[in-house]
Design an enzyme around this catalytic site. Structure first.
Site, short mmCIF file in Angstrom:
data_model
loop_
_atom_site.label_atom_id
_atom_site.label_comp_id
_atom_site.label_asym_id
_atom_site.label_seq_id
_atom_site.Cartn_x
_atom_site.Cartn_y
_atom_site.Cartn_z
N GLY A 31 0.62 5.36 1.31
CA GLY A 31 -0.14 6.46 1.91
C GLY A 31 0.54 7.78 1.62
O GLY A 31 1.44 7.84 0.79
N GLY A 88 0.84 -1.19 0.00
CA GLY A 88 0.00 0.00 0.00
C GLY A 88 0.86 1.23 0.00
O GLY A 88 2.08 1.17 0.20
N ASP A 93 -7.00 8.91 16.33
CA ASP A 93 -7.40 8.69 14.94
C ASP A 93 -8.05 7.31 14.80
O ASP A 93 -7.71 6.56 13.90
CB ASP A 93 -6.20 8.81 14.00
CG ASP A 93 -6.65 9.04 12.55
OD1 ASP A 93 -7.84 9.36 12.36
OD2 ASP A 93 -5.83 8.90 11.64
N TYR A 99 2.34 9.54 3.59
CA TYR A 99 3.68 9.74 4.12
C TYR A 99 4.48 8.46 4.23
O TYR A 99 5.58 8.47 4.75
CB TYR A 99 3.60 10.51 5.45
CG TYR A 99 3.42 9.69 6.70
CD1 TYR A 99 4.50 9.50 7.57
CD2 TYR A 99 2.20 9.13 7.03
CE1 TYR A 99 4.35 8.77 8.72
CE2 TYR A 99 2.05 8.40 8.17
CZ TYR A 99 3.12 8.21 9.02
OH TYR A 99 2.98 7.48 10.16
N ALA A 100 3.98 7.39 3.70
CA ALA A 100 4.75 6.16 3.78
C ALA A 100 4.34 5.19 2.68
O ALA A 100 3.24 5.26 2.15
CB ALA A 100 4.55 5.49 5.13
#
Lengths: 387, 353
Positions: free
Chosen positions: A49, A47, A168, A51-52
């Site tokens: 995202g 995957g 979160d 920031y990663a």
């Protein structure tokens, strides 16, 4: 508890000499990195995202022990250190050890100074996929719901008991392991409980799951914010849809007020002192939660509804703590919760056959890119014959 | 007219001739034995197998005719006869010479063409249901084989109608004993087993012909043990040597909401409120209270942090890790927990403030 196997997160270590590692931290880092085999081929990402990037990998000593390697992207804003979200994730995950919280196996950095987090491999999808799957493809009962809810609340109660706010909690961040265990993940916004007087930002928690006190701009909040998010996730799991969807922060006010009524000084003492309280100038709304829940949340039953209503109390002081929820009789009542191994799975996730298919698909995708050699490898794929 | 019809039916019934007519069947069954094999079926086959022996209507006139048998006596008759005779409750079998009382729900279509096979399968099914032990239940293979022999003997006794009365009684006693045992060991499993199985033969061959409330009583009497069996309760019908003692199920685990991960402080007790000067302002601050800032959580957190590490002896953990070949950190943690438990006795700190 500090594990000796974990390396110090030292991205700011001295630059490596031309003849390999020079100092001790570099050597430790390399030894940690050497323990894992990471699949960084283009088609094999798990995957990506904002920031990663997440790669799959496994232990060098045990290829069946899969891991997910989260490689933090370089962030232009934080070129001298670690991005705060990565730092939070490392900080809290290395302290927390619980069956319902994602495990951080190790942290290491690469030559290009990017940080990699070796996390538990969780192939079962996430809770949002679970409730977004159409009913005809995935059916689950009140017993299944109870088992999932219990695992989630255990995680939440544990982080709160450890003095940490997740900030979160949402379906996306609750992952499912191969053995159907729910695991709370993504501690990028987590922080320790604040001291009194220390301001915290109210711009946290994904909007749908943001509790009213954050919407009203409270700077001093507590564990109750996570409990609200958890409650929203549980309702979504019941109705198999988003519970309080809104496109903007202002719209979110209206959605929450529409469901739970406009808070007043009687129902929520001190609410008028919160910064954004006057922002909603519309005529006060009546709570329709009771009637709505009675009609839509039949999966919960009377005791379950009591629990979820407690978690969705608008006044954060009246909101139940995760511990109080766990001590409720609901968990022991009928229907008994489903055993973990019998829980339904997200279709296409988990299961030996499915994993095999996924592997094959990956090989095909790669064949396009790398030409003839890969096709030979695909011909020799015996994976499909195993079953 | 009817003669012609029956002749036509005979012509078409060649294939069915093997399964035998209804009336000679009981004698046929009685003769069934391993010692003297029955005479050739063709000699006994009733050519009119497509004619109902009760109402004499034939398949020629009614192509949809269905024959049913009752496992009580295995006499064949057509569906409409069953409806007519048994719809008002139990009635004696209409076949001449058969006095058995039949009940409507027990009628069914036969599975096997040969009614002898049908009956044997029924009996075997019933016996196998009562004798449901497996090899693991026995101490030795010898005991298991002895058991199998008893089972086979019982089965053949029932099939060949040898000592039927005694065998039936012993079988029923054994069933009751098994049920009682199962109830004591595992109530859930017992419920599953005790569910009435419609395929099982009725074990009562003497049903009183009564209707209404009494009929219900009879039905319930099938399930409850007869009073005279009650007297011989110690007799289980069959006694097998070498049976392992039934293991009681593990005691039900108490539900732990935290699954062992609850955090209970060893060294301190958090109080509702602490009167410290610098805290007073925040306690009364509306922004803190309305936002849901938990002062209690803060106290907890602070106390936890100030006592964190007490009772944790790194040296011992390292020692334990080096002694343990695997270097498992859990061992170190365990010793630390033990040390903490031991250390807690020395320290008396209820309230530090």
């Amino acid at each position: 508890m500090l594990q000796s196997t974990r390396s110090p997160a030292s991205t700011t270590a001295s630059s490596p000499g031309p003849d390999g590692p020079t100092d001790l931290s570099q050597q430790i880092n390399d030894s940690v990195r050497h323990r894992f085999v990471i699949d960084t081929r283009p088609g094999h990402k798990l995957g990506e995202g904002t920031y990663a990037i997440v790669f799959s990998g496994h232990y060098r000593t045990d290829p069946t022990h899969l891991v997910a390697v989260k490689r933090i992207k370089k962030n232009a804003d934080y070129h001298d250190g670690i991005a705060p979200d990565a730092f939070r994730e490392i900080q809290f995950l290395s302290e927390l050890s619980h069956p319902n919280i994602i495990t951080l196996h190790a942290v290491f950095s690469t030559k290009s100074q990017t940080l990699s987090l070796v996390l538990e491999h969780l192939p079962g999808g996430d809770l949002e996929q679970l409730f977004q799957t159409p009913r005809d493809q995935l059916a689950y009962s009140a017993s299944d719901f109870k088992a999932w809810a219990l695992m989630l609340l255990r995680a939440v109660a544990f982080i709160h008991a450890s003095g940490i706010l997740h900030r979160d909690i949402k379906g996306n961040n609750i992952l499912i392991a191969a053995d159907n265990t729910l695991k709370l993940a993504d501690f990028g916004l987590a922080r320790a409980f604040a001291e009194p007087g220390r301001n915290m930002t109210h711009q946290v928690i994904t909007r749908f799951y943001r509790p009213p006190e954050l919407l009203y701009g409270a700077m001093h909040y507590g564990a109750a914010v996570d409990v609200w998010s958890t409650g929203v996730v549980l309702v979504e799991l019941c109705i198999r849809d988003f519970f309080l969807p809104a496109n903007t922060d202002v719209e979110q006010f209206h959605v929450v007020e529409h469901m739970f009524g406009t808070p007043t000084e009687e129902s929520w003492p001190g609410v008028s002192s919160l910064p954004f309280y006057n922002l909603s100038s519309a005529p006060p709304k009546q709570a329709q939660w009771r009637a709505w829940a009675g009609a839509r949340l039949q999966m919960l039953g009377g005791d379950g509804l009591e629990v979820v209503s407690g978690m969705l109390a608008v006044d954060p002081r009246r909101r139940w703590s995760a511990e109080r929820v766990l001590r409720h009789a609901y968990w022991g009542n009928e229907p008994q919760m489903t055993r973990k191994e019998l829980l339904p799975r997200v279709p296409g996730k988990g299961g030996k056959k499915k994993v095999g298919e996924d592997l094959k698909r990956g090989a095909e995708g790669e064949g396009e890119g790398e030409g003839r050699v890969e096709k030979v490898a695909r011909k020799l794929d015996f994976g499909s014959m195993r079953n | 007219m009817s003669k012609a019809a029956s002749r036509v039916a005979n012509g078409g019934a060649k294939g069915h001739a093997q399964d035998g007519g209804a009336s000679p069947l009981s004698s046929n069954l009685r003769r069934l034995s391993l010692a003297n094999p029955p005479p050739k079926p063709s000699a006994f086959a009733d050519p009119s197998s497509d004619i109902c022996p009760v109402c004499k209507s034939s398949r020629y006139l009614n192509p949809n005719m269905v024959f049913l048998v009752n496992p009580e006596c295995y006499h064949k008759m057509c569906e409409s006869c069953v409806e007519r005779i048994f719809s008002h409750g139990p009635a004696p079998c209409p076949i001449a010479g058969c006095k058995r009382t039949l009940r409507r729900p027990k009628f069914r279509r036969q599975t096997f063409e040969d009614l002898k096979v049908e009956r044997e399968v029924d009996i075997r099914r019933r016996v196998a249901k009562a004798f449901n032990k497996v090899e693991q239940d026995f101490e030795t293979l010898r005991d298991f084989n002895d058991y199998l022999e008893v089972v086979e003997e019982t089965t053949w006794n029932l099939i060949l109608k040898i000592d039927v009365e005694t065998t039936e009684r012993r079988l029923r006693q054994f069933e009751e004993a098994q049920k009682a045992e199962l109830n004591a060991v595992n109530p859930a499993a017992a419920r599953r087993v005790n569910e009435p199985d419609p395929t099982v033969l009725s074990s009562t061959s003497h049903v009183v012909l009564k209707k209404g409330a009494t009929q219900r009583k009879v039905a319930s009497a099938v399930n409850t043990p007869d009073p005279f069996i009650e007297d011989t309760k110690t007799d289980n019908g069959f006694i097998f040597r070498g049976l392992k003692k039934p293991k009681p199920p593990p005691p039900k685990k108490v539900f732990d909401p935290f699954e062992g991960y609850g955090i209970t402080p060893d060294y301190y007790v958090t109080q509702e409120s602490y009167d410290v000067d610098w805290l007073t302002w925040f306690k009364d601050d509306k922004a803190h209270s309305a936002g849901g800032f938990g002062m209690k959580d803060f106290y907890d957190h602070m106390l936890c942090e100030s006592f964190a590490g007490l009772g944790v002896f790194v040296g011992e953990e390292i020692e334990a890790r080096e002694n343990g070949a695997s270097g498992d950190s859990a061992i170190g943690t365990q010793t630390a927990a033990m040390a903490a438990a031991g250390g807690a006795k020395d320290v008396d700190m209820d309230d530090v403030f």
